[in-house]
Design a protein around this motif. Structure first.
Motif, PDB file in Angstrom:
ATOM      1  N   GLU A 180       0.852  -1.187   0.000  1.00 58.38           N
ATOM      2  CA  GLU A 180       0.000   0.000   0.000  1.00 58.38           C
ATOM      3  C   GLU A 180       0.890   1.239   0.000  1.00 58.38           C
ATOM      4  O   GLU A 180       1.876   1.312   0.745  1.00 58.38           O
ATOM      5  N   ILE A 181       0.546   2.219  -0.842  1.00 61.51           N
ATOM      6  CA  ILE A 181       1.350   3.427  -1.002  1.00 61.51           C
ATOM      7  C   ILE A 181       0.645   4.599  -0.326  1.00 61.51           C
ATOM      8  O   ILE A 181      -0.562   4.816  -0.521  1.00 61.51           O
TER       9      ILE A 181
ATOM     10  N   ALA B  60      -2.807   4.042  -3.135  1.00 60.43           N
ATOM     11  CA  ALA B  60      -3.196   2.828  -3.880  1.00 60.43           C
ATOM     12  C   ALA B  60      -2.855   1.591  -3.058  1.00 60.43           C
ATOM     13  O   ALA B  60      -1.974   1.608  -2.199  1.00 60.43           O
ATOM     14  N   ARG B  61      -3.615   0.518  -3.328  1.00 60.92           N
ATOM     15  CA  ARG B  61      -3.243  -0.824  -2.858  1.00 60.92           C
ATOM     16  C   ARG B  61      -2.928  -1.652  -4.085  1.00 60.92           C
ATOM     17  O   ARG B  61      -3.753  -1.758  -4.996  1.00 60.92           O
ATOM     18  N   LEU B  62      -1.718  -2.216  -4.102  1.00 56.35           N
ATOM     19  CA  LEU B  62      -1.207  -2.879  -5.294  1.00 56.35           C
ATOM     20  C   LEU B  62      -1.317  -4.393  -5.154  1.00 56.35           C
ATOM     21  O   LEU B  62      -1.516  -4.939  -4.058  1.00 56.35           O
ATOM     22  N   LYS B  63      -1.149  -5.066  -6.260  1.00 51.20           N
ATOM     23  CA  LYS B  63      -1.183  -6.531  -6.263  1.00 51.20           C
ATOM     24  C   LYS B  63       0.047  -7.084  -5.545  1.00 51.20           C
ATOM     25  O   LYS B  63       1.128  -6.474  -5.585  1.00 51.20           O
ATOM     26  N   PRO B  64      -0.091  -8.228  -4.876  1.00 52.20           N
ATOM     27  CA  PRO B  64       1.077  -8.840  -4.238  1.00 52.20           C
ATOM     28  C   PRO B  64       2.209  -9.035  -5.243  1.00 52.20           C
ATOM     29  O   PRO B  64       1.977  -9.377  -6.410  1.00 52.20           O
TER      30      PRO B  64
ATOM     31  N   THR C  13       4.098  -6.710  -6.455  1.00 49.96           N
ATOM     32  CA  THR C  13       4.410  -5.486  -7.186  1.00 49.96           C
ATOM     33  C   THR C  13       5.611  -4.794  -6.534  1.00 49.96           C
ATOM     34  O   THR C  13       5.719  -4.737  -5.311  1.00 49.96           O
ATOM     35  N   ALA C  14       6.502  -4.253  -7.362  1.00 48.59           N
ATOM     36  CA  ALA C  14       7.727  -3.649  -6.821  1.00 48.59           C
ATOM     37  C   ALA C  14       7.945  -2.214  -7.318  1.00 48.59           C
ATOM     38  O   ALA C  14       9.039  -1.673  -7.169  1.00 48.59           O
ATOM     39  N   SER C  15       6.920  -1.585  -7.899  1.00 49.36           N
ATOM     40  CA  SER C  15       7.081  -0.192  -8.345  1.00 49.36           C
ATOM     41  C   SER C  15       5.707   0.452  -8.496  1.00 49.36           C
ATOM     42  O   SER C  15       4.697  -0.244  -8.638  1.00 49.36           O
ATOM     43  N   TYR C  16       5.725   1.784  -8.482  1.00 51.55           N
ATOM     44  CA  TYR C  16       4.463   2.515  -8.631  1.00 51.55           C
ATOM     45  C   TYR C  16       4.792   3.920  -9.134  1.00 51.55           C
ATOM     46  O   TYR C  16       5.773   4.545  -8.699  1.00 51.55           O
TER      47      TYR C  16
END
Length: 689
Positions: free
Chosen positions: A150-151, A165-169, A171-174
């Motif tokens: 979560e960012i 945002a909440r990202l998919k497990p 994930t390593a960038s946003y």
């Protein structure tokens, strides 16, 4: 021992029966409230308070504190608090509490209860943030597949972290695509995808970026000068040669006590008093008729109480007047006066003293001519018997249509005066002459006159005015082509004005104009003289630094009328002058050509736009004051960039004639690079379609 949970809500009612509905808030309006955490044990390392409303989620981190004053948009919010130890383990938490924020003054108290310590979620290290053309790029080492990142983001001024945002497990960038500031902070936490457990916040480092260090200059359009054609060349310059002949002497007393005995002391020495100048402890004298000494011998006389010095001549600094020729009002365009007049045309409350040969009031119909004084004839007759003063006044009124002029006659019918007459005139114009009261002291003193040698008497008069008034003194730099201005222009308290003329479609220093002025202004030449008016209102053409000086005096009058403080005049003229030589001050042009339009707009600024070369997207916009001496480097994203700079002076938002514009070639910007870029903003010519 198990502790009880207390959840309590206190509402500080400020509603009155007559106005209860007035205290309600719209959904978008922020509501202030106080959040208290009730925890009986020692304060933990970190309290985390989650706040949720619909899809909005905020997070507050409290370290070493249990109370906070906050603001949230009106509406119903859910609150929950947890306590973490140094390892990130949750060992206490509150129940979720829902609260409708509609009224200022609410105090919300959340009571935490000890809970069994959870197995902490893994922390994330080596979090990085780069500022790129597309936005802020966040990246980190990938976590296990069961953890979703979560960012969060907050601005420099905010206490609350806002969930982005909440990202998919895995994930390593946003990429944060919306507008971000360099001061924004970013954080990440992991959430167990199945269990819902949440880890502590992990903070990204400072946003990596490049720095753009810009310098700028303006290139002005002078193409209209190419259109000027010599109709009939005036005779070669007939500037008067410097004269050192004198007819009387100045007695300078050392102290006020000595000056009080002047009559007795001078009579004993064999000298006759002609005039007195008490503020400067000076007396104009001549030898008695039976004196055995010559003027030259007397000029070296010295005794304990006083000494003698020659009363040297001071001359007008312009060519003779000629009939008007069709040269056009190029001097007005050179000063950017048409644009300046849209801001200010002056005011009759601004008084400009013309220290010269007098003024012919018949030459001016709509200009107020104030009473002045004649220091040649020692009377109130300030009519112009030479013409030079009227010409100078004509330039002032050409630049400043609304003004009050005060003639101070210090030059005779041949355009010649003396140190004594000029010194007396300077003090009178500023309202500092103790024997000749001036009820309307000037804001500006124009002195289109001078002498090559330095005069201690004139110098002291200038110092008196500078120390005891806010009057601005302007003087001609001189017509001898010397390496420095003549006096009084050479004194630091006086603005020395050099002359420009047209050569090959470019403004250049007139060959007669002395070097090292403070500023330059149109002075003309025999090929391109300046239009003005002469005695009787007859049009005439002339040239010289005497003509350049009143251009400057008129612009300063416009500035004062527009509200510029006297102390700000010189710095503002320097910051806005048209630089015609090497960058900055130089011997030929001083600070440059006076720019009336820009001088009347102290807050004038141009826009700097930074674009991504790949996408054409605007990634940064900065406003830069034209008058700024320097500007801090600008943070820009990494990548291939280009910039545009635009000074919009015409129709707002439309690139048109009179604007200044620059576009760079693409350039690479890497993280931690410092890029130096010179912006050359070119004036868009009148022919631009």
């Amino acid at each position: 021992m198990k502790r009880k949970i207390y959840l309590s809500l206190f509402l500080m009612l400020s509603l009155t029966l007559s106005g209860c509905l007035g205290g309600l808030f719209s959904p978008k309006q922020p509501v202030s409230f106080v959040l208290e955490l009730e925890w009986e044990e020692e304060t933990p390392d970190v309290f985390e308070i989650e706040m949720k409303k619909g899809g909005d989620e905020h997070l507050l981190i409290l370290e070493g504190a249990k109370i906070a004053e906050l603001q949230l948009p009106a509406g119903t919010w859910a609150f929950k608090a947890v306590a973490r130890d140094a390892d990130g383990k949750i060992f206490a938490q509150s129940a979720e509490q829902r609260l409708k924020l509609r009224q200022e003054g609410i105090i919300l108290t959340l009571t935490l209860e000890e809970t069994p310590a959870e197995t902490p979620l893994p922390e994330v290290f080596d979090l990085s943030a780069d500022w790129r053309a597309a936005g802020v790029y966040l990246y980190w080492p990938p976590a296990e597949e069961s953890f979703a990142p979560e960012i969060f983001r907050r601005s420099e001024k905010d206490r609350l972290w806002e969930k982005q945002a909440r990202l998919k497990p895995g994930t390593a960038s946003y990429l944060i695509e919306n507008d971000a500031e360099l001061s924004d902070e970013f954080a990440l936490r992991l959430v167990h995808e199945k269990e819902g457990r949440k880890g502590p916040l992990n903070y990204f480092g400072p946003i990596k970026h490049a720095l753009l260090d810009v310098k700028w200059r303006f290139e002005h359009d002078f193409s209209y000068l190419e259109e000027l054609r010599v109709q009939e060349m005036l005779p070669a310059a007939l500037f008067a040669a410097p004269s050192f002949e004198y007819k009387d002497l100045i007695a300078r007393f050392h102290t006020a006590a000595d000056y009080a005995l002047r009559a007795e002391l001078l009579q004993e020495a064999g000298l006759v008093i002609k005039r007195e100048l008490p503020p400067l402890l000076a007396v104009l004298v001549e030898p008695a008729l039976d004196s055995p000494l010559s003027l030259e011998e007397w000029s070296h006389y010295f005794q304990a109480e006083f000494y003698l010095a020659p009363n040297l001549p001071v001359q007008a600094e312009a060519s003779p007047a000629y009939g008007a020729e069709s040269y056009g009002l190029w001097n007005q365009r050179l000063l950017h006066l048409p644009q300046a007049w849209e801001i200010s045309q002056g005011s009759r409350r601004i008084r400009i003293a013309v220290l010269d040969s007098g003024i012919d009031p018949k030459a001016f119909n709509d200009i107020e001519i104030l009473p002045g004084y004649n220091f040649i004839g020692e009377d109130d007759n300030t009519n112009d018997d030479y013409g030079h003063g009227t010409q100078v006044a004509g330039i002032i009124t050409q630049v400043m249509p609304q003004v009050s002029l005060q003639p101070v006659k210090v030059l005779d019918q041949r355009g010649s005066g003396t140190e004594f007459s000029v010194s007396a005139g300077i003090l009178y114009a500023a309202g500092l002459h103790t024997e000749r009261f001036n009820p309307t002291p000037a804001h500006i003193l124009n002195m289109s006159l001078g002498q090559i040698s330095e005069s201690s008497l004139i110098g002291e008069a200038v110092l008196e005015v500078a120390a005891r008034s806010e009057a601005i003194m302007v003087a001609a730099a001189g017509n001898y082509g010397l390496p420095r201005p003549i006096y009084p222009a050479a004194y630091p308290a006086v603005l020395a004005i050099g002359a420009l003329t047209n050569s090959g479609g470019q403004p250049v220093r007139a060959d007669y104009s002395n070097y090292a002025p403070d500023f330059t202004a149109p002075g003309g030449s025999k090929e391109f003289p300046i239009r003005t008016v002469n005695r009787g209102g007859r049009p005439s053409s002339t040239f010289g630094t005497s003509i350049a000086a009143p251009h400057a005096a008129g612009v300063i009058g416009l500035m004062l009328a527009a509200g510029t403080a006297p102390a700000d005049v010189k710095p503002l003229l320097e910051a806005t002058a048209v630089d015609l030589g090497p960058l900055g001050w130089d011997e030929e042009f001083g600070a440059g050509l006076i720019n009336a339009h820009w001088a009347l707009r102290p807050n004038l600024a141009f826009q700097l736009f930074v674009y991504s070369a790949a996408s054409g997207k605007l990634v940064r916009q900065v406003e830069i004051p034209v008058a700024a001496e320097d500007f801090q480097p600008i943070a820009v994203p990494e990548g291939e960039l280009f910039v545009k700079a635009w000074l919009d002076l015409g129709e707002l938002g439309v690139r048109d004639a009179g604007d200044y514009f620059f576009r760079s070639h693409p350039f690479p910007a890497g993280t931690e690079d410092e890029i130096e870029l010179e912006l050359v903003l070119e004036e868009i010519p009148a022919s631009y379609n």
